[in-house]
Write an enzyme that holds these catalytic residues in place. Structure first.
Site, mmCIF file in Angstrom:
data_model
loop_
_atom_site.group_PDB
_atom_site.id
_atom_site.type_symbol
_atom_site.label_atom_id
_atom_site.label_comp_id
_atom_site.label_asym_id
_atom_site.label_seq_id
_atom_site.Cartn_x
_atom_site.Cartn_y
_atom_site.Cartn_z
ATOM 1 N N THR A 117 35.852 37.400 46.703
ATOM 2 C CA THR A 117 35.129 38.665 46.574
ATOM 3 C C THR A 117 34.016 38.594 45.526
ATOM 4 O O THR A 117 34.230 38.064 44.430
ATOM 5 C CB THR A 117 36.092 39.812 46.223
ATOM 6 O OG1 THR A 117 35.316 40.977 45.921
ATOM 7 C CG2 THR A 117 36.982 39.491 45.025
ATOM 8 N N TYR A 141 43.568 43.466 41.980
ATOM 9 C CA TYR A 141 43.191 42.723 43.202
ATOM 10 C C TYR A 141 42.097 41.699 42.883
ATOM 11 O O TYR A 141 42.229 40.505 43.177
ATOM 12 C CB TYR A 141 42.699 43.686 44.299
ATOM 13 C CG TYR A 141 41.866 42.988 45.358
ATOM 14 C CD1 TYR A 141 42.444 42.085 46.232
ATOM 15 C CD2 TYR A 141 40.478 43.216 45.448
ATOM 16 C CE1 TYR A 141 41.673 41.419 47.181
ATOM 17 C CE2 TYR A 141 39.712 42.551 46.395
ATOM 18 C CZ TYR A 141 40.309 41.651 47.259
ATOM 19 O OH TYR A 141 39.542 40.982 48.180
#
Ligand SMILES: NC(=O)c1ccc[n+]([C@@H]2O[C@H](COP(=O)([O-])OP(=O)(O)OC[C@H]3O[C@@H](n4cnc5c(N)ncnc54)[C@H](O)[C@@H]3O)[C@@H](O)[C@H]2O)c1
Length: 337
Positions: A117, A141
């Site tokens: 990400t 996360y």
């Protein structure tokens, strides 16, 4: 030639599997189905199981000695869930990825493309991020993905596992041939909410119109999931050039980060405009102040992706909206069937 795709029954992994299959590389899907859908893997070689399961990985490599590399998409990805239950997120995204990396090394697999990400960057003052931007992950996360990357980089330095980490932000759309798409019928991103408002005949609320962006509304780097899938294929296809197996001592890391994005992002107002172009001018939007916790957003500079992968996005935001709407329809049919 085959590619092992972990999380290949999920949104992005299943799209990647179709992109590889169309280019003549046979996907072997490994997925626990914790959030993936069985039917997304129905025409693929499919193993239901966990990425941390060593005997299963050994069996997969024994049965498919022609696996040339692994695309690692399996993960838990919902930010608020990661804040409520970080243990689970570190367990899957970090500890199981550590186990998987060990199983790959043991089985002589030396190529991994990691789905990561670009949310781990601190945006520059113009809201862009590059591979050189500072890392400042904001939640468990994103931290779990960053820690997994650090661990994979150590594996790359020590065990000959070569890793290309592709970092991106907001994939939307669906497989253009509508084989797969989002599992979730109510995605929480702005496009998901827009589709919901449109279907219910309600106006969409633009929250926040005073952000330091080109039109005052927040920016996101929406990118068509098929473009993401193409980038994974390009990384696989060019792997030997990106990270040659034999590198002069001290030169060329066995670990490379490449960002995927549009280079400008889409503001909420632009998204509303593109949505109206697809569905018609009668789609209404109203404006409201930003809510607590809202963020201005960021977009990804894709220059390195062009340099190394000869990749840039091809689909427009309008294409992504159209495919998302078509997929929402198709998804309902699948659920009824
Ligand atoms: N969707 C996004 O906005 C986004 C953005 C940037 C990066 N990514 C990354 O892309 C990857 C794919 O995301 P997605 O949107 O397709 O998510 P997804 O939830 O649709 O897919 C993840 C898949 O992994 C499987 N899985 C989870 N834990 C597993 C385990 N322990 N063993 C085997 N399978 C397991 C799930 O069943 C699911 O099919 C993730 O690694 C994510 O971090 C996603």
């Amino acid at each position: 030639m085959k590619v092992l795709i972990t999380g290949g029954a999920g949104f992005i992994g299943s799209t990647i599997a179709s992109a590889f299959a169309e280019r003549g590389v046979t996907p072997v899907v490994l997925d626990s189905l914790i959030t993936g859908r069985q039917e997304f893997a129905q025409d693929k070689i499919f193993y239901q199981g966990d990425i941390g399961d060593g005997p299963l990985l050994d069996e997969i490599f024994a049965r498919h000695p022609d696996i040339a590399g692994v695309v690692h998409c399996a993960a838990l990805i919902v930010v608020p869930d990661s804040m409520r239950d970080p243990h689970r997120y570190y367990q899957v995204n970090l500890a199981r990825t550590l186990d998987l990396a060990g199983h790959l090394v043991r089985n002589g697999c030396d190529r991994m493309i990691f789905a990561s990400t670009a949310g781990m960057y601190r945006p520059e003052s113009d809201l862009s991020v590059t591979e050189e931007s500072a890392l400042e992950p904001q939640n468990p996360y994103t931290r779990s993905k960053m820690m997994a990357e650090l661990m994979l980089a150590d594996f790359a330095a020590a065990y000959g596992l070569r890793v290309v980490s592709l970092r991106y932000l907001n994939p939307i759309g669906a497989d253009p041939r509508l084989r797969t798409g989002l599992q979730n019928s109510k995605p929480t991103h702005a496009l998901g909410k827009m589709i919901q408002c449109y279907e219910e005949g309600e106006p969409f609320t633009i929250t926040g119109v005073d952000w330091p962006t080109r039109d005052g509304t927040a920016v996101r780097d929406y990118i068509h999931v098929w473009d993401i899938a193409r980038a994974f294929y390009e990384a696989f296809d060019r792997f030997e050039t990106i990270i040659p197996p034999l590198r002069p001592a001290g030169e060329g890391a066995a670990y490379q980060v490449v960002n995927l994005g549009t280079g400008g992002g889409t503001t909420v107002r632009e998204l509303v405009g593109a949505f109206r172009e697809v569905v018609g001018e009668e789609f209404r939007a109203v404006e409201a102040p930003a809510r607590p916790g809202d963020v201005v957003g960021a977009f990804v500079n894709p220059d390195k992706a062009w340099e190394l992968l000869r990749w840039k996005p091809e689909y427009t935001i309008g294409d992504a909206i159209r495919h998302s709407l078509q997929w929402a329809e198709r998804r309902r049919e699948l659920d009824v069937a």
